[in-house]
Design a protein around this motif. Sequence first.
Motif, PDB file in Angstrom:
ATOM      1  N   LYS A 249       0.832  -1.206   0.000  1.00 43.47           N
ATOM      2  CA  LYS A 249       0.000   0.000   0.000  1.00 43.47           C
ATOM      3  C   LYS A 249       0.866   1.254   0.000  1.00 43.47           C
ATOM      4  N   GLY A 250       0.515   2.183  -0.865  1.00 41.02           N
ATOM      5  CA  GLY A 250       1.258   3.440  -0.961  1.00 41.02           C
ATOM      6  C   GLY A 250       2.464   3.368  -1.869  1.00 41.02           C
ATOM      7  N   ARG A 251       2.843   2.160  -2.300  1.00 41.40           N
ATOM      8  CA  ARG A 251       4.011   2.007  -3.178  1.00 41.40           C
ATOM      9  C   ARG A 251       3.631   1.456  -4.549  1.00 41.40           C
ATOM     10  N   PHE A 252       2.645   0.575  -4.584  1.00 37.80           N
ATOM     11  CA  PHE A 252       2.229  -0.060  -5.828  1.00 37.80           C
ATOM     12  C   PHE A 252       0.882   0.505  -6.263  1.00 37.80           C
ATOM     13  N   THR A 253       0.672   0.572  -7.558  1.00 33.94           N
ATOM     14  CA  THR A 253      -0.599   1.016  -8.115  1.00 33.94           C
ATOM     15  C   THR A 253      -1.034   0.068  -9.214  1.00 33.94           C
ATOM     16  N   ILE A 254      -2.227  -0.491  -9.054  1.00 33.06           N
ATOM     17  CA  ILE A 254      -2.804  -1.348 -10.094  1.00 33.06           C
ATOM     18  C   ILE A 254      -3.737  -0.504 -10.953  1.00 33.06           C
ATOM     19  N   SER A 255      -3.710  -0.761 -12.239  1.00 26.18           N
ATOM     20  CA  SER A 255      -4.608  -0.049 -13.149  1.00 26.18           C
ATOM     21  C   SER A 255      -4.932  -0.950 -14.330  1.00 26.18           C
ATOM     22  N   ARG A 256      -5.910  -0.552 -15.095  1.00 22.24           N
ATOM     23  CA  ARG A 256      -6.303  -1.338 -16.259  1.00 22.24           C
ATOM     24  C   ARG A 256      -6.744  -0.403 -17.370  1.00 22.24           C
ATOM     25  N   ASP A 257      -6.515  -0.841 -18.585  1.00 20.05           N
ATOM     26  CA  ASP A 257      -6.991  -0.133 -19.766  1.00 20.05           C
ATOM     27  C   ASP A 257      -7.892  -1.111 -20.504  1.00 20.05           C
ATOM     28  N   ASN A 258      -9.189  -0.972 -20.310  1.00 18.33           N
ATOM     29  CA  ASN A 258     -10.123  -1.925 -20.905  1.00 18.33           C
ATOM     30  C   ASN A 258     -10.126  -1.845 -22.441  1.00 18.33           C
ATOM     31  N   ALA A 259      -9.796  -0.696 -22.987  1.00 15.04           N
ATOM     32  CA  ALA A 259      -9.750  -0.558 -24.447  1.00 15.04           C
ATOM     33  C   ALA A 259      -8.580  -1.345 -25.046  1.00 15.04           C
ATOM     34  N   LYS A 260      -7.516  -1.511 -24.249  1.00 13.96           N
ATOM     35  CA  LYS A 260      -6.336  -2.239 -24.708  1.00 13.96           C
ATOM     36  C   LYS A 260      -6.261  -3.646 -24.136  1.00 13.96           C
ATOM     37  N   ASN A 261      -7.272  -4.030 -23.351  1.00 10.93           N
ATOM     38  CA  ASN A 261      -7.275  -5.360 -22.724  1.00 10.93           C
ATOM     39  C   ASN A 261      -5.989  -5.616 -21.928  1.00 10.93           C
ATOM     40  N   THR A 262      -5.547  -4.615 -21.207  1.00 10.34           N
ATOM     41  CA  THR A 262      -4.265  -4.709 -20.521  1.00 10.34           C
ATOM     42  C   THR A 262      -4.374  -4.261 -19.072  1.00 10.34           C
ATOM     43  N   LEU A 263      -3.707  -5.010 -18.231  1.00  7.60           N
ATOM     44  CA  LEU A 263      -3.601  -4.742 -16.805  1.00  7.60           C
ATOM     45  C   LEU A 263      -2.178  -4.284 -16.508  1.00  7.60           C
ATOM     46  N   TYR A 264      -2.040  -3.368 -15.553  1.00  8.75           N
ATOM     47  CA  TYR A 264      -0.726  -2.849 -15.198  1.00  8.75           C
ATOM     48  C   TYR A 264      -0.498  -2.923 -13.688  1.00  8.75           C
ATOM     49  N   LEU A 265       0.774  -2.972 -13.324  1.00 10.19           N
ATOM     50  CA  LEU A 265       1.161  -2.823 -11.928  1.00 10.19           C
ATOM     51  C   LEU A 265       2.383  -1.904 -11.893  1.00 10.19           C
ATOM     52  N   GLN A 266       2.181  -0.697 -11.408  1.00 10.46           N
ATOM     53  CA  GLN A 266       3.277   0.241 -11.226  1.00 10.46           C
ATOM     54  C   GLN A 266       3.851   0.036  -9.834  1.00 10.46           C
ATOM     55  N   MET A 267       5.129  -0.281  -9.774  1.00  3.93           N
ATOM     56  CA  MET A 267       5.777  -0.574  -8.499  1.00  3.93           C
ATOM     57  C   MET A 267       6.849   0.482  -8.241  1.00  3.93           C
ATOM     58  N   ASN A 268       6.690   1.227  -7.174  1.00  6.79           N
ATOM     59  CA  ASN A 268       7.642   2.259  -6.797  1.00  6.79           C
ATOM     60  C   ASN A 268       8.266   1.925  -5.442  1.00  6.79           C
ATOM     61  N   SER A 269       9.375   2.583  -5.141  1.00  5.53           N
ATOM     62  CA  SER A 269      10.068   2.392  -3.861  1.00  5.53           C
ATOM     63  C   SER A 269      10.262   0.906  -3.554  1.00  5.53           C
ATOM     64  N   LEU A 270      10.748   0.192  -4.534  1.00  7.99           N
ATOM     65  CA  LEU A 270      10.895  -1.257  -4.383  1.00  7.99           C
ATOM     66  C   LEU A 270      11.918  -1.608  -3.312  1.00  7.99           C
ATOM     67  N   LYS A 271      11.631  -2.707  -2.617  1.00  9.80           N
ATOM     68  CA  LYS A 271      12.480  -3.196  -1.538  1.00  9.80           C
ATOM     69  C   LYS A 271      12.957  -4.607  -1.875  1.00  9.80           C
ATOM     70  N   PRO A 272      14.037  -5.042  -1.265  1.00  8.72           N
ATOM     71  CA  PRO A 272      14.471  -6.433  -1.495  1.00  8.72           C
ATOM     72  C   PRO A 272      13.376  -7.452  -1.162  1.00  8.72           C
ATOM     73  N   ASP A 273      12.524  -7.136  -0.177  1.00  6.70           N
ATOM     74  CA  ASP A 273      11.429  -8.047   0.180  1.00  6.70           C
ATOM     75  C   ASP A 273      10.384  -8.173  -0.914  1.00  6.70           C
ATOM     76  N   ASP A 274      10.416  -7.280  -1.901  1.00  2.68           N
ATOM     77  CA  ASP A 274       9.485  -7.381  -3.027  1.00  2.68           C
ATOM     78  C   ASP A 274       9.956  -8.390  -4.073  1.00  2.68           C
ATOM     79  N   THR A 275      11.159  -8.913  -3.896  1.00  2.00           N
ATOM     80  CA  THR A 275      11.688  -9.901  -4.840  1.00  2.00           C
ATOM     81  C   THR A 275      10.783 -11.123  -4.894  1.00  2.00           C
ATOM     82  N   ALA A 276      10.299 -11.437  -6.083  1.00  2.00           N
ATOM     83  CA  ALA A 276       9.361 -12.554  -6.236  1.00  2.00           C
ATOM     84  C   ALA A 276       9.066 -12.766  -7.714  1.00  2.00           C
TER      85      ALA A 276
END
Length: 129
Positions: free
Chosen positions: A63-90
Amino acid sequence: VQLVQSGGGLVQPGGSLRLSCAASGCTFSSYAMGWFRQAPGKEREGVAGIYSSGTTTYGDSVKGRFTISRDNAKNTLYLQMNSLKPDDTAMYYCATGLPRAGAYFGLTIGGTRYAFNVWGQGTQVPVSA
């Protein structure tokens, strides 16, 4: 239904990355969509979810670092990940969701429980200096 992911790769701590998930073979706008991740030796966990209307939910750790969004016209889902940490490794996965009350594994978006049944191929995101 097919989900094809792109955008992963090595990133330094504090850096940003955007993942994409292109859907085909379905009416994309009708589905809830989610991002999940699985780190080595850990269970898969929900990262974020979004309903077709744009209602979202996030895991506490992103929360506060990642943003999920979608573009229904492009049939595409996004995940913007900011302030990444080593614990986000996956390995990160996108998935399509359908309402399923009481689903043990899933995401709750806007008060509705969703189970996720179609998955992308996965995208590795290592966060390391």
